[in-house]
Design a protein around this motif. Sequence first.
Motif, short mmCIF file in Angstrom:
data_model
loop_
_atom_site.label_atom_id
_atom_site.label_comp_id
_atom_site.label_asym_id
_atom_site.label_seq_id
_atom_site.Cartn_x
_atom_site.Cartn_y
_atom_site.Cartn_z
N ASN A 72 -70.35 24.19 105.78
CA ASN A 72 -68.99 23.96 105.28
C ASN A 72 -69.02 23.36 103.87
OD1 ASN A 72 -66.05 24.03 106.10
ND2 ASN A 72 -66.23 21.87 105.52
N GLU A 73 -69.90 22.40 103.65
CA GLU A 73 -70.01 21.79 102.33
C GLU A 73 -70.50 22.80 101.30
OE1 GLU A 73 -69.16 18.56 101.34
OE2 GLU A 73 -68.20 18.56 103.30
N PHE A 74 -71.43 23.66 101.70
CA PHE A 74 -71.96 24.67 100.78
C PHE A 74 -70.86 25.68 100.42
CE2 PHE A 74 -74.57 28.51 99.79
CZ PHE A 74 -75.25 27.99 98.71
N LEU A 75 -70.06 26.06 101.39
CA LEU A 75 -68.92 26.94 101.12
C LEU A 75 -67.98 26.30 100.11
CD1 LEU A 75 -67.97 28.20 104.69
CD2 LEU A 75 -68.70 29.65 102.80
N ASN A 76 -67.65 25.05 100.36
CA ASN A 76 -66.66 24.36 99.52
C ASN A 76 -67.16 24.08 98.12
OD1 ASN A 76 -64.96 24.31 101.74
ND2 ASN A 76 -65.48 22.22 102.32
N GLN A 77 -68.44 23.76 97.99
CA GLN A 77 -68.97 23.35 96.70
C GLN A 77 -69.57 24.48 95.87
OE1 GLN A 77 -71.55 19.87 96.73
NE2 GLN A 77 -70.69 19.23 98.69
N ARG A 78 -70.27 25.41 96.52
CA ARG A 78 -71.02 26.41 95.75
C ARG A 78 -70.45 27.82 95.88
NH1 ARG A 78 -75.42 23.43 93.40
NH2 ARG A 78 -75.86 25.44 92.44
N ILE A 79 -70.24 28.26 97.12
CA ILE A 79 -69.75 29.62 97.32
C ILE A 79 -68.36 29.79 96.74
CG2 ILE A 79 -69.11 31.35 99.05
CD1 ILE A 79 -72.06 31.10 98.90
N LYS A 80 -67.56 28.75 96.83
CA LYS A 80 -66.19 28.80 96.30
C LYS A 80 -66.16 29.24 94.84
CE LYS A 80 -62.04 25.97 95.75
NZ LYS A 80 -61.44 24.64 96.00
N LYS A 81 -67.17 28.83 94.08
CA LYS A 81 -67.22 29.17 92.66
C LYS A 81 -67.58 30.65 92.44
CE LYS A 81 -68.69 24.48 91.47
NZ LYS A 81 -69.79 23.64 90.93
N LEU A 82 -68.19 31.25 93.46
CA LEU A 82 -68.63 32.63 93.35
C LEU A 82 -67.65 33.62 93.96
CD1 LEU A 82 -72.37 32.07 94.34
CD2 LEU A 82 -71.45 32.30 92.04
N VAL A 83 -66.81 33.12 94.88
CA VAL A 83 -65.84 33.99 95.55
C VAL A 83 -64.44 33.58 95.10
CG1 VAL A 83 -64.98 34.84 97.75
CG2 VAL A 83 -67.36 34.17 97.52
N GLY A 84 -63.97 34.20 94.06
CA GLY A 84 -62.65 33.86 93.56
C GLY A 84 -61.79 35.07 93.32
N THR A 162 -81.48 22.43 97.80
CA THR A 162 -81.54 21.21 98.61
C THR A 162 -80.15 20.64 98.83
OG1 THR A 162 -81.92 19.85 96.63
CG2 THR A 162 -83.86 20.58 97.88
N TYR A 163 -80.02 19.93 99.96
CA TYR A 163 -78.78 19.24 100.31
C TYR A 163 -79.07 17.76 100.48
CZ TYR A 163 -74.69 17.75 103.01
OH TYR A 163 -73.56 17.09 103.46
N ASP A 164 -78.32 16.92 99.75
CA ASP A 164 -78.46 15.47 99.82
C ASP A 164 -77.39 14.93 100.76
OD1 ASP A 164 -78.34 12.68 99.38
OD2 ASP A 164 -79.19 12.92 97.38
N GLN A 165 -77.81 14.39 101.90
CA GLN A 165 -76.87 13.90 102.90
C GLN A 165 -76.01 12.77 102.36
OE1 GLN A 165 -78.76 12.64 106.52
NE2 GLN A 165 -77.02 11.39 107.16
N ILE A 166 -76.57 11.93 101.50
CA ILE A 166 -75.84 10.76 101.00
C ILE A 166 -74.77 11.16 99.99
CG2 ILE A 166 -76.04 8.56 99.76
CD1 ILE A 166 -78.88 8.34 100.93
N SER A 167 -75.17 11.96 98.99
CA SER A 167 -74.20 12.37 97.96
C SER A 167 -73.43 13.61 98.37
CB SER A 167 -74.94 12.64 96.64
OG SER A 167 -75.79 13.78 96.77
N ARG A 168 -73.93 14.32 99.42
CA ARG A 168 -73.35 15.57 99.89
C ARG A 168 -73.30 16.61 98.77
NH1 ARG A 168 -68.20 13.39 103.33
NH2 ARG A 168 -67.54 15.55 103.22
N GLU A 169 -74.37 16.64 97.98
CA GLU A 169 -74.47 17.58 96.87
C GLU A 169 -75.65 18.53 97.06
OE1 GLU A 169 -74.63 15.30 93.29
OE2 GLU A 169 -72.49 14.81 93.33
N PHE A 170 -75.52 19.69 96.45
CA PHE A 170 -76.56 20.72 96.51
C PHE A 170 -77.19 20.90 95.14
CE2 PHE A 170 -73.54 21.58 99.85
CZ PHE A 170 -74.30 21.97 100.92
N GLU A 171 -78.47 21.26 95.15
CA GLU A 171 -79.17 21.50 93.88
C GLU A 171 -80.16 22.65 94.06
OE1 GLU A 171 -82.04 19.26 90.59
OE2 GLU A 171 -81.16 18.11 92.24
#
Length: 282
Positions: A72-84, A162-171
């Motif tokens: 869900n976080e990956f959809l919201n943060q990364r995929i969202k930018k690619l599916v517009g 990678t997914y950081d559980q604390i910051s909830r960010e992907f890199e």
Amino acid sequence: MSVITNQLRDMSSLFMRSEVNRWLKSDFESIDKKLKRYSLLEKNKGKTYLQVLRETYKTIAQDYPNEYVVKNEFLNQRIKKLVGTDQSVVFNEFRVGKAIADLVLFNGDSKVFEIKTILDREYRLDAQLTEYKKIFNYVYIIVPIEQLDKYNGYDIEVGIITYDQISREFEVKREASKNTNMDVDVLMEVLHSKEYLEIIADNFEVPDEINSFNQFEISKKLISTLPIDRLNKIFVETMKKRDINNLFFNKINSEFNQICLSMNLKKEERDNMISNLRKIIT
């Protein structure tokens, strides 16, 4: 496993298809049961079920990052930018040969994302990646940042995020190399009959002898003669024509974006679900 972990695992099961089907019918009995189980019902009286679910999501995201949360976080943060636009489409749990891919994106190319959480074992990963490389242009694995070293040794052509559980960010730690393979056996398993018949109608003289009994084998034989680059393009364009509801990227109530994709909910169905969840807990 600790009592707290058991509770988090139990509460995380609220984000399942079976639960959403109940919400769509204004049936919240399972939520009530879980709240009673952990002596949380009195504490949450006066709140809406929507508020409780949003708070539950926040808690499991922090303390029990299961596949639902990471996806869900990956959809919201990364995929969202690619599916517009209508030029892109994303699929949840896409079957490929003997594997089921967590997320698949089709825009100009095909991209597959396999998620491995801190709760997962990686024993099937080699087989999964082998299947994905038979048909997708780019293959990525999404892994916990603290387990990066563990996954670095996998196929160097596979990208790592990678997914950081604390910051909830992907890199993105390693970009995927482009793969141009196209296994026709796997492709034919992915395509619906209507789709492969449309492909041969667009690219060949349709044989007179084709019928419902032999259409699969005849279509496979013809499709296998197409150049790989052409076949890649056809695959992407064919998948983009499927009736998939990608109008789920909402900033408000984004906790439910993954389940809406998983169930391919239409906008009115999602709106109905959210409306039902606004019921006050008594």
